[in-house]
Structure formats: C-alpha cells, structure tokens
Scaffold this motif. Structure first.
Motif, short mmCIF file in Angstrom:
data_model
loop_
_atom_site.label_atom_id
_atom_site.label_comp_id
_atom_site.label_asym_id
_atom_site.label_seq_id
_atom_site.Cartn_x
_atom_site.Cartn_y
_atom_site.Cartn_z
N ALA A 271 0.84 -1.19 0.00
CA ALA A 271 0.00 0.00 0.00
C ALA A 271 0.88 1.25 0.00
O ALA A 271 1.98 1.25 0.56
CB ALA A 271 -0.92 -0.01 1.22
N TYR A 272 0.40 2.30 -0.63
CA TYR A 272 1.14 3.56 -0.65
C TYR A 272 0.16 4.73 -0.64
O TYR A 272 -1.04 4.57 -0.91
CB TYR A 272 2.09 3.64 -1.84
N MET A 273 0.67 5.91 -0.31
CA MET A 273 -0.21 7.04 0.00
C MET A 273 0.01 8.23 -0.93
O MET A 273 1.10 8.48 -1.41
CB MET A 273 0.05 7.51 1.44
N LYS A 274 -1.08 8.96 -1.10
CA LYS A 274 -1.04 10.26 -1.75
C LYS A 274 -1.44 11.29 -0.71
O LYS A 274 -2.55 11.26 -0.18
CB LYS A 274 -2.00 10.32 -2.93
N LEU A 275 -0.51 12.18 -0.38
CA LEU A 275 -0.77 13.21 0.62
C LEU A 275 -1.14 14.50 -0.11
O LEU A 275 -0.32 15.10 -0.80
CB LEU A 275 0.45 13.43 1.51
N ASP A 276 -2.40 14.90 0.04
CA ASP A 276 -2.89 16.07 -0.68
C ASP A 276 -4.09 16.62 0.09
O ASP A 276 -4.97 15.87 0.53
CB ASP A 276 -3.31 15.68 -2.10
N ALA A 277 -4.14 17.92 0.28
CA ALA A 277 -5.22 18.53 1.06
C ALA A 277 -6.58 18.32 0.42
O ALA A 277 -7.59 18.19 1.11
CB ALA A 277 -4.94 20.03 1.24
N ASN A 278 -6.63 18.29 -0.90
CA ASN A 278 -7.91 18.19 -1.59
C ASN A 278 -8.36 16.75 -1.81
O ASN A 278 -9.55 16.44 -1.71
CB ASN A 278 -7.84 18.91 -2.95
N PRO B 230 -6.67 13.31 -0.63
CA PRO B 230 -5.73 12.31 -0.09
C PRO B 230 -6.19 10.91 -0.47
O PRO B 230 -7.39 10.65 -0.59
CB PRO B 230 -5.81 12.54 1.42
N GLU B 231 -5.24 10.01 -0.66
CA GLU B 231 -5.59 8.65 -1.09
C GLU B 231 -4.66 7.62 -0.45
O GLU B 231 -3.55 7.94 -0.02
CB GLU B 231 -5.47 8.50 -2.62
N ILE B 232 -5.13 6.38 -0.45
CA ILE B 232 -4.28 5.22 -0.22
C ILE B 232 -4.49 4.32 -1.43
O ILE B 232 -5.63 4.02 -1.80
CB ILE B 232 -4.64 4.46 1.07
N ARG B 233 -3.39 3.92 -2.05
CA ARG B 233 -3.48 3.04 -3.22
C ARG B 233 -2.77 1.72 -2.93
O ARG B 233 -1.92 1.64 -2.05
CB ARG B 233 -2.87 3.71 -4.45
N TYR B 234 -3.14 0.74 -3.74
CA TYR B 234 -2.59 -0.60 -3.58
C TYR B 234 -1.82 -0.96 -4.83
O TYR B 234 -2.04 -0.38 -5.90
CB TYR B 234 -3.72 -1.61 -3.32
N PHE C 208 -5.53 6.17 6.92
CA PHE C 208 -6.88 5.60 6.93
C PHE C 208 -7.78 6.40 7.87
O PHE C 208 -8.95 6.64 7.57
CB PHE C 208 -6.83 4.13 7.38
N THR C 209 -7.24 6.81 9.01
CA THR C 209 -8.01 7.62 9.96
C THR C 209 -8.41 8.95 9.33
O THR C 209 -9.56 9.39 9.46
CB THR C 209 -7.20 7.86 11.25
N ASN C 210 -7.47 9.57 8.61
CA ASN C 210 -7.76 10.83 7.93
C ASN C 210 -8.85 10.68 6.87
O ASN C 210 -9.60 11.62 6.59
CB ASN C 210 -6.49 11.39 7.27
N LEU C 211 -8.94 9.47 6.29
CA LEU C 211 -9.95 9.20 5.26
C LEU C 211 -11.29 8.78 5.86
O LEU C 211 -12.22 8.45 5.13
CB LEU C 211 -9.44 8.12 4.30
N GLY C 212 -11.37 8.75 7.20
CA GLY C 212 -12.65 8.49 7.84
C GLY C 212 -12.89 7.08 8.33
O GLY C 212 -13.97 6.75 8.82
N ASP D 206 -13.57 3.90 1.06
CA ASP D 206 -14.86 3.52 1.67
C ASP D 206 -14.75 2.42 2.71
O ASP D 206 -15.70 1.66 2.91
CB ASP D 206 -15.86 3.09 0.58
N PHE D 207 -13.62 2.31 3.39
CA PHE D 207 -13.52 1.34 4.48
C PHE D 207 -14.19 1.91 5.73
O PHE D 207 -13.94 3.05 6.12
CB PHE D 207 -12.05 0.99 4.79
N ASP D 208 -15.06 1.11 6.33
CA ASP D 208 -15.68 1.53 7.59
C ASP D 208 -14.71 1.37 8.75
O ASP D 208 -14.71 2.16 9.69
CB ASP D 208 -16.92 0.68 7.87
N ALA D 209 -13.89 0.33 8.68
CA ALA D 209 -12.96 0.05 9.78
C ALA D 209 -11.72 -0.64 9.25
O ALA D 209 -11.76 -1.31 8.21
CB ALA D 209 -13.63 -0.82 10.84
N VAL D 210 -10.62 -0.48 9.97
CA VAL D 210 -9.36 -1.15 9.66
C VAL D 210 -8.84 -1.81 10.93
O VAL D 210 -8.84 -1.21 12.01
CB VAL D 210 -8.30 -0.15 9.12
#
Length: 456
Positions: free
Chosen positions: A198-205, A207-211, A242-246, A219-223
């Motif tokens: 997994a890797y991340m995109k850090l961006d204020a507008n 943000p993402e996590i990609r695989y 993941f926390t930042n993404l909700g 759209d993960f409810d929980a990790v």
C-alpha cells in the motif's frame, strides 16, 4: 467379516438430525469414541432430559458457516487430547449416515479448530460395520466441491455488513485467517491489505491510499491493524492515513507506537501507578555496575527495546555475565532495558486478551524445561487459568493507559503481587483460542460493530 463394508481413512458423514449436510471425518480406529468440532456449548433441559445446544463449523478453515445443533446429553467424560491434556467433554448421541448406512453414534464435543478434520470417526462407530482400508479415501461416497457448495448455499450469509480492511503482512497466519473468517461469519466484507503493498497520496484536496497496481482503497468503515515490528513506522503512517480518510482503526497509530516503545511504555506505567518489575535504563557503559545493583543484582533480565515474542530477551545469571552482555549491546549502540528477575514465577506468566476495556480471555504460559521465560512460540505450554480481580484490573488499566482497544497484556505473579511485563498491540490468537476455546476473533469484530453502532 465378509459382510463388513470397506471405508477409507477419510469419509464424508451426514447428520440429518443435527442439520449438518456433510462433514469430512478422519477415520481413526485408534480412538474409542468419535468426536465432532463444537463451540458455544450450553446444557439445556427438555422435560426430564439434559440436552446440549452447540454450534458446528463443518467446513475446515471456514467459520463463516455455523450450524446451530441440539442433541441429547448422555455422558460427561474425561478425555485425553492428542497433546496429552485431560479435559472433561460432553458426550451426545445422534444418528449419522456414512455412505448408505445410518446408525447411532456417540460423539464427544470438542474444539477441533487446530485439527486437519472437523470430525473423528472412532472404533465404536466402526465395530461390526466397517473395515478400514487406509490406502483409500471416501470409499463410501464422495462429494464434489460443487455439491458441497450447493449443500451449504442456504447457510451462507449475504454480505450486507461493514467494509473492513485487515492491515497486516501475512494472510496465512492463524490470527489473520481467523479474523477474516469471523468478519465473514458476521456478514461483513473484509479485505486483506498487505502493509508493504500500500502507498499514499498526501494532498489537502484528495488524499488517497493506493494498492499495488494503482487500485484506490476507499470507503472502508474500519481497519484492523496487525503490524509486525519491522514495519511499525510505515504501518502507523498508513493507519493515520486511513483515519484521515474516515475509517475507524481498531488500534490507533499513536497507541501502537507507544506500545512498541518499551521504555516509554514503562515510564507511562510507572507514572500511572502500575507495578512492573524493577527496571533500569542507562546510556553509558560507565553506569553498568550501578544499573545492575539498582535492579537487585543478578540473576536479571536484559531486554532489547524492540524485542517481540520473547526474542531479544536474555537471562544473565551472574553480575559478571550481566556486565558483559550489557556492555556488548552498548558497544553497538543497541538500546536495552535491564529488569529484575522474578524467581518465584517459576517460568510462568499470564496472557490477558483485552478487547474494548474487557478481559475476554486469559491463559497461563509455562516455559519449556531449561527456559526462564514462557513463550508458546518457542515450545512453551499454554493452559486456561482463572485470573484474580486484581490481575483483571491491572490488564484493563494497562491497555487503557496505552489507549489500545485490542491488547495482549502479559502479567507475572510475584511475592509482591501481580506485576506487568509488557503490552502487545498485535497479540496472536492461536495460543489463547486453543487454550481457552473462546472465539476471540469474533469478539474483535463485535467490538468494531459496537464502536460503529452497527447492528446485524
């Protein structure tokens, strides 16, 4: 002898009265009584008779299918398991069908999760009915995968639940497989996520996590984080993302980081009046002698700050040996803790599994002969134990101080009372589930449901 039918070393059994359409059985003429995998046992009354209500997971490595069963209780027997431990088991009697033959069979109800087969067919069921040819399998009749899928289709739950990510490194570990099974059994969609893919995109507008391959994880409810020590830094960065993404992360990055820093964790425990073995820490080799004296001298424990599962832990039996080991570690700039040795513990400790502020299971671990520390990863033995109210309070408080929703809390009994050894933020499930027979993976999933106010 000519009238006896030949069966193989493995056969399919059908329990129409229990509602089990097919279950693989190991045919074992060395075992007197037959046995079936059973959990959540409860003795109930029906008129003047005692019955047992229990759950059967008939398919190996698949707890998503659980069949509720009832059968008449006919006995309680002491049975010695394959590991040599004697325990009382409930015995029921019910009809079984093997091939074209249906007959009554006595079954002991046991936790067979670690066994290759969910059922064992013993010699009482074989006598005057069958001859066993160990060179063949399913001589009485076989079912294809398609037939098994069809038989169990009514028991499969529609996935209308939560979307959960299991963030770990090895999908084949017992703990990870059990968590996946437990989530699916409760109707949730769960996806295994390898930390290092997994890797991340850090961006204020946006943000993402990609695989690996570019798939966006959304759209993960929980990790559920189960981060191995070697990837703590990167794993915790992913958890924060993941926390930042909700998504709700069952253990936070901060909690995991605190638990992995044994020095910081020990300071927190001391600050909050949690008793631990006397512990020392020093930077300079010039302070080694006084450091040893400070923890009441040898024998003493020398522990790497990043040690896990008992690795990197050394017993120094003399002051001279302790000086040599401590100075050797310091010469290569390795941080260590020095800790008093609790002789009266006799190589035993207690693992408490804490979920959302409650001890859901506990086991005692006994070190193998010649070892000073109990470790089931290195040949130690585990057994069920009833802990005291003081020990339970200590375990819950330790997890709370580190803000861990899921924790393995290790306690040692001493002449001064219970002492806290350490707290693990990714505790293994295999040893404690096998020792206690409790479904801890299910407890973890239920805890997530409660946190997110989700009801099935």
């Amino acid at each position: 002898m000519k009238d006896l039918k030949v069966i193989g070393s493995e056969e399919w059994c059908v329990f129409e009265h229990l509602g089990v359409p097919a279950i693989k059985a190991r045919v074992d003429s060395g075992a007197k009584t037959s046995s079936i995998q059973a959990t959540n046992l409860k003795v109930i009354s029906k008129g003047t008779q005692e019955w047992v209500r229990f759950e059967v997971n008939p398919l190996q490595e698949n707890r998503s299918i659980a069949i509720q069963c009832e059968a008449r209780l006919i006995d309680r027997r002491m049975v010695k398991s394959s590991s040599g431990i004697s325990e009382e088991r409930l015995v029921v009697k019910t009809p079984v069908t093997v091939g074209e033959d249906t007959f009554d069979v006595e079954l002991t109800l046991a936790n067979r999760d670690t066994m290759e087969f969910r059922m064992l067919l013993g010699r009482e069921a074989l006598n005057e009915r069958f001859i066993v040819n160990p060179a063949v399998s399913y001589a009485a009749g076989d079912f294809s995968n398609a037939e098994i899928d069809l038989k169990y289709a009514p028991f499969k739950k529609e996935k209308t639940g939560l979307k959960i990510g299991l963030l770990a490194s090895n999908p084949n570990l017992y703990s990870n497989m059990r968590i996946m099974e437990a989530a699916e059994a409760r109707g949730h969609e769960i996806q295994f996520l390898n930390v290092e893919l997994a890797y991340m995109k850090l961006d204020a507008n946006s943000p993402e996590i990609r695989y690996r391959g570019g798939t966006i994880l959304s759209d993960f409810d929980a990790v559920i984080p189960r981060i191995k020590p070697s990837v703590t830094f990167y794993g915790c960065a992913l958890i924060r993302q993941f926390t930042n993404l909700g998504a709700y992360c069952q253990n936070s990055a901060e909690a995991i980081t605190q638990s992995r820093d044994k020095l910081f964790a020990s300071q927190l425990f001391s600050k909050n009046d949690i008793h631990i073995p006397i512990t020392g820490f020093a930077k300079s080799p010039m302070d080694t002698k006084d450091l040893i004296k400070m923890v009441n001298g040898a024998p003493l424990i020398i522990k790497l700050l990043e040690s896990t599962q008992g690795k990197g832990v050394v017993l120094a039996e003399t002051n001279k040996a302790a000086e040599s080991v401590i100075n050797a570690f310091k010469s290569v700039n390795t941080n260590i803790l020095v800790q008093e040795f609790i002789k009266e513990a006799n190589g035993q400790d207690i693992r408490c599994f804490v979920v959302n502020g409650k001890v859901v299971a506990s086991m005692q671990r006994q070190a193998q002969k010649g070892e000073f520390r109990a470790n089931i990863h290195q040949g130690g033995r585990a057994s069920i134990i009833k802990i005291t109210a003081e020990e339970k309070k200590l375990a819950v408080k330790a997890a709370k101080i580190l803000n861990l929703a899921v924790a393995g809390v290790d306690i040692i009994r001493s002449n001064k009372g219970p002492l806290l050894l350490e707290v693990n933020s990714s505790p293994g499930l295999e040893g404690i589930e096998n020792a206690t027979g409790k479904d801890i993976a299910n407890e973890m999933i239920v805890a997530i449901e409660k946190k997110l106010k989700f009801s099935i």
